[in-house]
Design an enzyme around this catalytic site. Structure first.
Site, mmCIF file in Angstrom:
data_model
loop_
_atom_site.group_PDB
_atom_site.id
_atom_site.type_symbol
_atom_site.label_atom_id
_atom_site.label_comp_id
_atom_site.label_asym_id
_atom_site.label_seq_id
_atom_site.Cartn_x
_atom_site.Cartn_y
_atom_site.Cartn_z
ATOM 1 N N GLU A 16 0.850 -1.179 0.000
ATOM 2 C CA GLU A 16 0.000 0.000 0.000
ATOM 3 C C GLU A 16 0.899 1.247 0.000
ATOM 4 O O GLU A 16 1.885 1.268 0.734
ATOM 5 C CB GLU A 16 -0.902 0.056 1.240
ATOM 6 C CG GLU A 16 -1.922 1.181 1.153
ATOM 7 C CD GLU A 16 -2.860 1.260 2.366
ATOM 8 O OE1 GLU A 16 -2.726 0.453 3.308
ATOM 9 O OE2 GLU A 16 -3.721 2.142 2.342
ATOM 10 N N HIS A 19 -6.488 -1.873 15.238
ATOM 11 C CA HIS A 19 -6.722 -1.151 13.980
ATOM 12 C C HIS A 19 -6.479 -2.055 12.766
ATOM 13 O O HIS A 19 -7.345 -2.191 11.900
ATOM 14 C CB HIS A 19 -5.823 0.079 13.937
ATOM 15 C CG HIS A 19 -5.914 0.886 12.686
ATOM 16 N ND1 HIS A 19 -6.693 2.021 12.589
ATOM 17 C CD2 HIS A 19 -5.348 0.719 11.451
ATOM 18 C CE1 HIS A 19 -6.591 2.517 11.366
ATOM 19 N NE2 HIS A 19 -5.777 1.744 10.656
ATOM 20 N N GLU A 20 -5.323 -2.674 12.719
ATOM 21 C CA GLU A 20 -5.002 -3.487 11.532
ATOM 22 C C GLU A 20 -5.922 -4.703 11.464
ATOM 23 O O GLU A 20 -6.363 -5.099 10.387
ATOM 24 C CB GLU A 20 -3.532 -3.914 11.522
ATOM 25 C CG GLU A 20 -2.515 -2.777 11.641
ATOM 26 C CD GLU A 20 -2.729 -1.615 10.682
ATOM 27 O OE1 GLU A 20 -3.379 -1.792 9.629
ATOM 28 O OE2 GLU A 20 -2.278 -0.495 11.002
ATOM 29 N N GLY A 33 3.330 2.698 10.612
ATOM 30 C CA GLY A 33 3.180 1.961 11.861
ATOM 31 C C GLY A 33 2.945 0.484 11.616
ATOM 32 O O GLY A 33 3.619 -0.370 12.189
ATOM 33 N N ALA A 34 1.976 0.175 10.762
ATOM 34 C CA ALA A 34 1.636 -1.222 10.520
ATOM 35 C C ALA A 34 0.739 -1.314 9.293
ATOM 36 O O ALA A 34 0.177 -0.318 8.846
ATOM 37 C CB ALA A 34 0.910 -1.802 11.724
ATOM 38 N N MET A 35 0.585 -2.549 8.774
ATOM 39 C CA MET A 35 -0.142 -2.736 7.518
ATOM 40 C C MET A 35 -1.023 -3.975 7.567
ATOM 41 O O MET A 35 -0.598 -5.039 7.997
ATOM 42 C CB MET A 35 0.889 -2.821 6.380
ATOM 43 C CG MET A 35 0.284 -3.092 5.022
ATOM 44 S SD MET A 35 -0.797 -1.720 4.491
ATOM 45 C CE MET A 35 -1.902 -2.588 3.413
ATOM 46 N N GLU A 36 -2.247 -3.795 7.071
ATOM 47 C CA GLU A 36 -3.301 -4.784 7.227
ATOM 48 C C GLU A 36 -3.368 -5.873 6.159
ATOM 49 O O GLU A 36 -4.440 -6.454 5.942
ATOM 50 C CB GLU A 36 -4.646 -4.057 7.259
ATOM 51 C CG GLU A 36 -5.087 -3.433 5.904
ATOM 52 C CD GLU A 36 -4.739 -1.967 5.713
ATOM 53 O OE1 GLU A 36 -3.779 -1.503 6.348
ATOM 54 O OE2 GLU A 36 -5.419 -1.293 4.920
ATOM 55 N N ASN A 37 -2.270 -6.220 5.479
ATOM 56 C CA ASN A 37 -2.297 -7.266 4.453
ATOM 57 C C ASN A 37 -3.148 -8.449 4.909
ATOM 58 O O ASN A 37 -3.054 -8.892 6.047
ATOM 59 C CB ASN A 37 -0.885 -7.780 4.194
ATOM 60 C CG ASN A 37 0.137 -6.676 4.143
ATOM 61 O OD1 ASN A 37 0.047 -5.803 3.310
ATOM 62 N ND2 ASN A 37 1.074 -6.680 5.080
HETATM 63 N N1 BES Z 1 -3.067 0.991 5.852
HETATM 64 C C1 BES Z 1 -2.285 1.666 6.822
HETATM 65 C C2 BES Z 1 -0.826 1.524 6.592
HETATM 66 C C3 BES Z 1 -0.274 2.330 5.459
HETATM 67 C C4 BES Z 1 -0.301 3.675 5.498
HETATM 68 C C5 BES Z 1 0.297 1.762 4.386
HETATM 69 C C6 BES Z 1 0.232 4.411 4.461
HETATM 70 C C7 BES Z 1 0.812 2.487 3.343
HETATM 71 C C8 BES Z 1 0.791 3.826 3.380
HETATM 72 C C9 BES Z 1 -2.572 1.139 8.234
HETATM 73 O O1 BES Z 1 -3.800 0.562 8.397
HETATM 74 C C10 BES Z 1 -2.521 2.315 9.148
HETATM 75 O O2 BES Z 1 -3.397 3.130 9.080
HETATM 76 N N2 BES Z 1 -1.504 2.407 9.985
HETATM 77 C C11 BES Z 1 -1.265 3.519 10.845
HETATM 78 C C12 BES Z 1 -1.524 3.192 12.273
HETATM 79 C C13 BES Z 1 -2.954 3.266 12.624
HETATM 80 C C14 BES Z 1 -3.222 2.783 14.014
HETATM 81 C C15 BES Z 1 -3.542 4.657 12.485
HETATM 82 C C16 BES Z 1 0.173 3.883 10.665
HETATM 83 O O3 BES Z 1 0.902 3.103 10.052
HETATM 84 O O4 BES Z 1 0.576 4.945 11.108
HETATM 85 ZN ZN ZN Z 2 -5.388 1.865 8.692
#
Ligand code: BES
Ligand code: ZN
Length: 898
Positions: free
Chosen positions: A110, A286-287, A250-254
């Site tokens: 993503e 969240h993920e 922070g993290a990714m929901e694959n």
């Molecule tokens: N889908 C996002 C991760 C992401 C963000 C991938 C931008 C690629 C580009 C994930 O679900 C997300 O929102 N992560 C947040 C943390 C969340 C608790 C708000 C993050 O990574 O900061």
């Molecule tokens: Zn998210």
């Protein structure tokens, strides 16, 4: 889509086989266009139905697009497309696509990372079933993971093996993931509400695996919560989480293979603060919650990003609210929204929750899309009630499960499932800027009515449709209570008159009304109000607006609300307002003084000071005695941050003076409340003695109160010895960080502070996560001693603990400086600005996404005094003249706009 990866040392070779057919109605002459990042991915071959295509004659690659001519495709029916590529994951410093982190292969697709792996229609509305085979060396990569279920394992001889994974759920390529490396794993399980057993696995580096237990518990709590609150049951038999050190976000929901920044997985008593524990739980939630809001229903295009992110942030906020203190979580979220999202909305980077345009979508994972997007979802919830919201949410899934949809589709489901008219709520998706809400109350003693006139104004913003005349009144839910002289909420018995067709909804006890403001200006009249009330407006912060009340509440009325309001949010708000008004007066008075010293600031002569201090001391004593929720108390007693004050008083603010005024305020407060603070500290320490460490409500809020007391005492000059003892005695990271923070509170503690900082670094230097705590604090303190801030920063960057390629370290150091070191970043010779620009430039060459995420401080130039505005604009101009990535260019060029 069938993918084959051969991972060999530093190289990856891929073969992507997809089945494609021309959509009905699409012209025979239309070519097939695929995305692919030509500068990174070497194309080895393209085949249609087994026949190799000839470059230029049958296909062409230009501007990161591969165009396969229609003549090279069969006239009708499905065909097989094979694309073969090769690239070097070790050279992928952008950390988008397939890259290597501490020897482990991992992916981040993503938003548009998949095109760095192969040529493919890299857009979220192209969905397919993915099968992935990974071939790698057994010793280097004993663990081979991808989405879905493991369907085949092969021993290929020659110390090589292969694993094949199949994900039965259709998905866009941004949810694809692959991990291959030598990782340790912990395993547990979850039994779903229908009785199915799901295997849960968390993978991390061997040295870190004993810090994964809390994340596992968090995952189980999240799975249970989503079943109970939303009726959503996990849809596969396996759920994997992998922690990696190098990660932009922070993290990714694959799908079924979440990849996490290790800082949001790893935690132990020694290594993590209570704040980190809570953050881990919420991000794991969240993920996981994205499995439905994001994965099962995804976005049609990236303009719809808030469809999944705003909604999922709302869900993770509610998860934390349900598991812990609702009020404290709400306060923390609003504090963050105001400090960060309101600032974005007031800057040249302002954009609507559903942006109109972008150059790089990476730049739109913003506070507005996330936090304001979550507030928008919360407004549906406030307007429709918990049940109405759930009806709309269920209808959304009934209609759109398995589809790629838009925020309009979400709105329609919510609206169709309910009878409340919410049409004008939709405008929140398309209009940028924080609305100003004015509330004017008039009590009529004779008629026994209280009339509240609400007026909304939308500011002009710099986005495409940002002109003030384009903006229409939005639906704003304004939650209101009237507090009587006895301190109790008045009963608002049905008789409420309002202009126009908007309505008012009462809660069950008829003490809180949600007024639906739909016009620019409307009056809501409450009848049968027998005495003059004190209004409690915008309870629970029912809308993301800037509220002003006329006539302004007096200090006595605010103190009354602080003591009596049944709404815990507005009780906190009352305390903030008193502190804020004292601080504002002092800031205004000293703003223009070019040579202001902290000792020039005298807040104790402010007319509200004595009352404020008195009230706070009472709260500290009550908290110490356990009569108040200590976590709420910690929020109520903390005063607005320097960045918040700057925002409030902009433009023309001297940030360094604001910082000094705030410091003087804290110091004066601590001197007067010293006895109570010391008693709080002693009581907390006594309670903790001999108790086994737990991350639970009572312990966390006790540590919060203790930390507050320590931090406040730290502003007094003669407590260095006590603080250094507190540092050495700390048994957990929360207490350690509290002591370190307190040691930064006064110059007199410098010797103790330096010793503690050195000790901390020595202990944690080799830990990629905990060392970031040191980097952040060291950056905030750079320049506090004899060395100039920028020189100290450069010295830190030269140390072994810093690694420019690791985003966590870069964010900690540069974010810690630009966001946490006011005198250093805003030094009046411009050296802080020049330094950050230099680092942005060098980082941009390695990792444009990371650089661009640290550029936003420059977009705030309009807040400051003329001299600093000039210095910041000079840096922006310098950056613009350099060769920038498209990511950084978009932010810097927009930041320049007046
Ligand atoms: N889908 C996002 C991760 C992401 C963000 C991938 C931008 C690629 C580009 C994930 O679900 C997300 O929102 N992560 C947040 C943390 C969340 C608790 C708000 C993050 O990574 O900061
Ligand atoms: Zn998210």
């Amino acid at each position: 889509m069938s993918l084959n990866f051969e991972l060999d040392g530093d190289e990856a070779t891929t073969r992507a086989t997809s089945k494609i057919s021309r959509r009905e109605g699409v012209d025979r002459s239309a070519p097939l266009v695929l995305n692919g990042k030509a500068s990174f991915v070497e194309l080895l071959g393209v085949y249609v139905n087994g026949k190799a295509l000839v470059n230029e004659a049958e296909f062409a690659i230009e501007n990161d697009l591969m165009t396969i001519k229609s003549d090279a495709l069969p006239a009708s029916g499905a065909f097989t497309l094979v694309v073969e590529t090769k690239f070097q994951p070790v050279k992928n410093t952008e950390l988008s696509g397939l890259y290597k982190s501490s020897g482990t292969f991992c992916t981040q697709c993503e938003a548009e990372g998949f095109r760095s792996i192969t040529y493919y229609p890299d857009r979220p509305d192209v969905m397919s079933i993915f099968t992935t085979r990974i071939v790698a060396d057994k010793t280097q990569c004993p663990v081979l993971l991808s989405n879905g279920n493991l369907i085949k394992s092969e021993d290929l001889g020659n110390n090589k093996h292969a694993a094949t994974w199949m994900d039965p759920w259709r998905k866009p390529c941004y949810l694809f993931a692959l991990v291959a490396g030598d990782l340790a794993m912990i395993e547990d399980k979850f039994v779903t509400m229908s009785g199915r057993e799901v295997a849960l696995r968390i993978y991390a580096q061997h040295k870190n695996i004993d810090r994964c237990g809390f994340a596992m518990g968090s995952l189980q709590r999240a799975m249970k919560w989503d079943e109970e609150r939303f009726g959503l049951e996990y849809d596969l038999d396996l759920f994997n989480i992998v922690a990696v050190d190098d990660f932009n976000m922070g993290a990714m929901e694959n799908k079924s293979l979440n990849i996490f920044n290790s800082r949001l997985v790893l935690a132990s008593q020694e290594s993590a603060t209570d704040a980190t524990f809570e953050r881990i739980e919420s991000v794991i939630g969240h993920e996981y919650f994205h499995n439905y809001t994001g994965n099962r229903i995804t976005c049609r295009d990236w303009f719809q990003l808030s469809l999944k992110e705003g909604l999922t942030v709302f869900r993770d906020q509610e998860f934390t609210c349900d598991l812990h203190s609702r009020a404290v979580k709400r306060i923390a979220d609003v504090r963050y929204l105001r400090a960060a999202q309101f600032a974005e909305d007031a800057s040249p980077l302002a954009h609507p929750v559903r942006p109109e345009s972008y150059q790089k979508i990476d730049n739109f994972y913003t506070l507005t899309v996330y936090e304001k997007g979550a507030e928008l979802i919360r407004m549906y919830h406030t307007l429709l009630g918990r049940e109405g919201f759930r009806k709309g949410f269920d209808l959304y899934f009934e209609r759109h499960d398995g589809q790629a949809v838009t925020t309009d589709d979400f709105f329609r489901a919510m609206s169709d499932a309910n009878s409340t008219d919410i049409e004008k709520l939709k405008l929140w998706y398309s209009q940028a800027g924080t609305p100003a809400l004015e509330a004017a109350g008039v009590y009529d003693e004779v008629a026994k009515t209280y009339a509240l006139t609400l007026t909304q104004t939308l500011p002009k913003t710099n986005d495409v449709n940002g002109a003030a005349e384009n903006k229409k009144p939005q639906l704003i839910p304004v939650s209101i209570g009237l507090v009587g002289a006895d301190g109790k909420d008045m009963v608002l018995s049905g008789e409420i008159k309002c202009e126009g067709d908007s309505k008012v909804t009462l809660n069950d006890s008829k003490t809180t009304a949600v007024c639906r403001l739909t016009d620019k200006k409307q009056t809501f009249t409450f009848k049968g109000i027998n005495s003059k009330p004190v209004p409690s407006i915008l309870r629970g912060f029912s809308a993301p607006v800037k509220l002003t009340i006329t006539p302004e509440l007096t200090t006595d009325e605010l103190l009354f609300l602080l003591a009596n309001d049944s709404d815990e949010f507005n009780r906190w708000e009352a305390s903030q307002k008193i502190a804020t008004s004292i601080l504002h007066r002092a800031c205004r008075k000293h703003n223009a003084n070019e040579s202001l010293e902290e000792s020039d600031v005298n807040v104790t002569s402010d007319p509200s000071w004595a009352k404020y201090v008195d009230a706070c001391r009472g709260i500290i004593r009550d908290a110490t005695a356990g009569k108040l929720d200590r976590a709420w108390v910690e929020e109520a007693l903390s005063f607005p941050a320097t960045t918040q004050l700057i925002q409030d008083l902009a433009p023309g603010v001297n940030p360094v003076n604001t910082y000094k005024v705030r410091k003087a305020f804290a110091h004066s407060f601590a001197l007067e409340a010293r006895a109570d603070l010391e008693a709080a500290l002693a009581t907390c320490d006594a309670e903790a003695a001999g108790l086994a460490y737990e991350v639970d409500g009572p312990q966390v809020s006790r540590r919060a109160l203790r930390g507050y007391a320590l931090r406040m005492l730290g502003t007094i000059g003669d407590v260095g010895g006590m603080l250094s003892t507190a540092y050495s005695a700390a048994q957990n990271m929360t207490d350690t960080v509290a002591a370190l923070g307190a040691l930064c509170g006064h110059d007199n503690h410098a010797t103790h502070k330096n010793a503690a900082f050195d000790d901390f670094l020595h202990k944690w230097e080799d830990d990629n996560n905990v060392s970031c705590t040191w980097l952040r604090m060291a950056a905030a303190e750079a320049g506090a001693g004899d060395i100039a801030a920028v020189d100290e920063m450069k010295a830190i960057m030269a140390r072994a603990v810093y690694d420019a390629k690791n985003p966590n370290k870069f964010y900690s150091l540069i974010g810690g400086f630009a966001g946490g070191n006011v005198p250093g970043f805003h030094a009046d010779d411009g050296s802080g600005y020049a330094f950050v620009s230099d680092v942005l430039l060098s980082t941009d060459a390695i990792n444009p996404q990371a650089a661009s995420r640290m550029a936003s401080p420059f977009a705030k130039w309009r807040l400051y005094d003329d001299k600093r505005q000039g210095l910041m604009k000079a840096q922006l101009q310098r950056l613009l003249a350099a060769k920038l990535s498209p990511n950084l260019f978009e932010i810097i060029s927009k930041a320049m706009q007046d």
